[in-house]
Design an enzyme around this catalytic site. Structure first.
Site, mmCIF file in Angstrom:
data_model
loop_
_atom_site.group_PDB
_atom_site.id
_atom_site.type_symbol
_atom_site.label_atom_id
_atom_site.label_comp_id
_atom_site.label_asym_id
_atom_site.label_seq_id
_atom_site.Cartn_x
_atom_site.Cartn_y
_atom_site.Cartn_z
ATOM 1 N N VAL A 92 -54.507 -12.537 23.881
ATOM 2 C CA VAL A 92 -54.850 -11.220 23.350
ATOM 3 C C VAL A 92 -55.427 -11.332 21.943
ATOM 4 C CG1 VAL A 92 -53.895 -8.999 22.607
ATOM 5 C CG2 VAL A 92 -53.163 -10.015 24.772
ATOM 6 N N THR B 72 -44.246 -10.102 23.785
ATOM 7 C CA THR B 72 -42.931 -9.442 23.806
ATOM 8 C C THR B 72 -42.336 -9.665 25.189
ATOM 9 O OG1 THR B 72 -44.218 -7.403 24.162
ATOM 10 C CG2 THR B 72 -43.200 -7.671 22.018
ATOM 11 N N THR C 8 -46.737 -5.065 23.188
ATOM 12 C CA THR C 8 -46.120 -4.036 24.017
ATOM 13 C C THR C 8 -44.642 -3.899 23.674
ATOM 14 O OG1 THR C 8 -47.635 -4.576 25.804
ATOM 15 C CG2 THR C 8 -45.677 -3.312 26.389
ATOM 16 N N CYS D 117 -47.132 -8.621 31.328
ATOM 17 C CA CYS D 117 -47.244 -7.160 31.212
ATOM 18 C C CYS D 117 -46.588 -6.438 32.371
ATOM 19 C CB CYS D 117 -48.722 -6.764 31.126
ATOM 20 S SG CYS D 117 -49.555 -7.456 29.688
ATOM 21 N N ARG E 273 -47.193 -18.980 32.189
ATOM 22 C CA ARG E 273 -45.973 -18.303 31.746
ATOM 23 C C ARG E 273 -45.708 -17.070 32.609
ATOM 24 N NH1 ARG E 273 -47.509 -17.052 25.805
ATOM 25 N NH2 ARG E 273 -49.444 -16.624 26.917
#
Length: 436
Positions: A23, A91, A126, A266, A337
């Site tokens: 990101v 996160t 997030t 996400c 991941r």
């Protein structure tokens, strides 16, 4: 603070990007075309790769990294040179599915220690509503000795970058922005408008922006869970789910989702942030957690179906050679991941089967480090009792049918989790074919 925008445009004030992953790095590169940018990451090896013109994420490519003007660094003190900080760290969730805020807390600490008066800090990670103002701001104040609202300001602009997606990029997706007050909102909106061609949406508050992000992926998660549940039901009925969805999809308002493994940082994570905050407020989520339960169990479903298929085809399960093609959490992306393919591997191990895993796109070093898994070579993926296509990388989708048929032994058994192959063609060749 109002003139911070003009200082950035005139290259008199710098932007920093804290966290240079899938990101943060594309954001840094995009801003570097319009402003002076410091790209910071704690991972010295990653920074070294960027400095040498190598893009380990494959998001923008080596040529772009070679030519970018981003000042890559792993020295936190370099952040003092910036006035507009963007925090884009992961996160994740803990094993018990509670939010792991340590990366965002650590980033807040680092930024706080190097924060100067008149700065703006924007979080992109997030989080559940309230994290920016209730958790990050106190850390920034404590570490900097500055007062939020007086000496510096904060905002939140949720990341919407889709790793591996060459169409939906930072520039082409509307950017939700928010600020702690109208002044900060105005500056943050203008700064992002420098790079986001699709424009910005000004959220009413930081909490609204945080909530918007966390429900985007929760909605997708629930829809995929519904498809996965349909798949479980239709398998019991002997109906092909893909054929059902193709038929239903002819209606104009039918939402086109497909069953599958839900991994990544996400979709499989964000719903837990929302339900965690809801629990703190005394509300126990029903639909969201039910969807999570279904999606988290799909690795087991695939593994158990694999065993049944082998038994049905009179394979020696105890000595079966199983090959899995694809390991990343999504197609055309090296990131392993939070992949759910590991769930299939672990479930097969419960049956004393150690599957071979081949993935030419994946970060092999990362997979070994996180999962202790060594990838097999393409040549080893032969004479298989069962072949599982787990990820639809282009490199797999572009293979002809013989590529797959030549890899399976006598009574050929193929599991195609993404429905890449032609069912009728395979069944006409007496292949025992299974797809979600």
């Amino acid at each position: 603070m109002n003139n911070l925008y003009s200082q950035i445009v005139n290259q008199k004030a710098k932007i920093s990007l804290v966290g240079l992953g899938y990101v943060g790095m594309p954001i840094a590169v995009a801003f570097a075309k319009k402003a002076q940018v410091i790209g910071f990451d704690l991972n010295k090896e990653k920074v070294k790769l960027y400095k040498n013109g190598i893009d380990p994420t494959k998001e923008v490519g080596d040529d772009v990294i070679k030519n970018t003007k981003v000042e890559f660094t792993s020295e936190a003190s370099d952040l003092k040179k910036a006035k507009f900080h963007i925090v884009a760290v992961p996160t994740p969730v803990n094993e018990d599915h509670t939010p792991d805020l340590r990366p965002v807390e650590s980033a807040s600490k680092i930024v706080g220690q190097n924060l100067t008066e008149g700065s703006i800090v924007v979080f992109e990670s997030t989080v559940y509503p309230g994290v920016t103002e209730e958790i990050c701001v106190p850390i920034l104040e404590k570490e900097s000795g500055l007062i939020c609202g007086k000496d510096f300001k904060v905002g939140y602009s949720p990341e919407r970058i889709n790793p591996g997606d060459k169409v939906h990029r930072l520039e082409t997706i509307v950017k939700v922005v928010s600020g702690m007050d109208l002044e900060s909102l105005d500056v943050i909106a203008k700064v992002y408008e420098l790079v986001v061609d699709a424009g910005v949406h000004k959220a009413a508050s930081i909490k609204v922006a945080e909530a918007a992000k966390v429900i985007e992926n929760s909605q997708r998660d629930i829809n995929i869970a519904f498809m996965n549940e349909l798949s479980l039901i239709f398998h019991k009925m002997g109906i092909d789910t893909k054929e059902v969805l193709e038929a239903a999809g002819t209606k104009w308002n039918f939402l086109k989702f497909s069953p599958g493994l839900v991994g990544g940082h996400c979709i499989g994570v964000d719903p837990y942030y929302l339900t965690h905050k809801a629990e703190q407020l005394g509300y126990h989520s029903q639909i969201i957690l039910a969807g999570r339960q279904i999606n988290d169990g799909m690795g087991r479903v695939v593994a158990e179906s694999a065993i049944k298929l082998m038994i049905k085809n009179k394979k020696d399960v105890a000595n079966a050679k199983v090959g899995i093609f694809g390991f990343t959490f999504k197609e055309n992306c090296p990131d392993t991941r939070n992949t759910k393919v590991i769930d299939i591997v672990n479930e097969l191990r419960e049956f004393n089967i150690e599957p071979l895993v081949f993935d030419p796109e994946a970060d092999a070093e990362e997979a070994e480090q996180i999962y202790g898994l060594k990838f097999a070579s393409e040549d080893e993926m032969n004479e298989l009792d069962l072949l599982i296509i787990a990820v639809n990388h282009d490199v797999f989708a572009n293979q002809n049918l013989n590529y797959w048929l030549d890899r399976v032994e006598n009574k050929r058994v193929i599991m195609d989790l993404k429905g890449m192959l032609n069912r009728d063609e395979l069944e006409s060749l007496n292949v025992s074919y299974w797809r979600l």
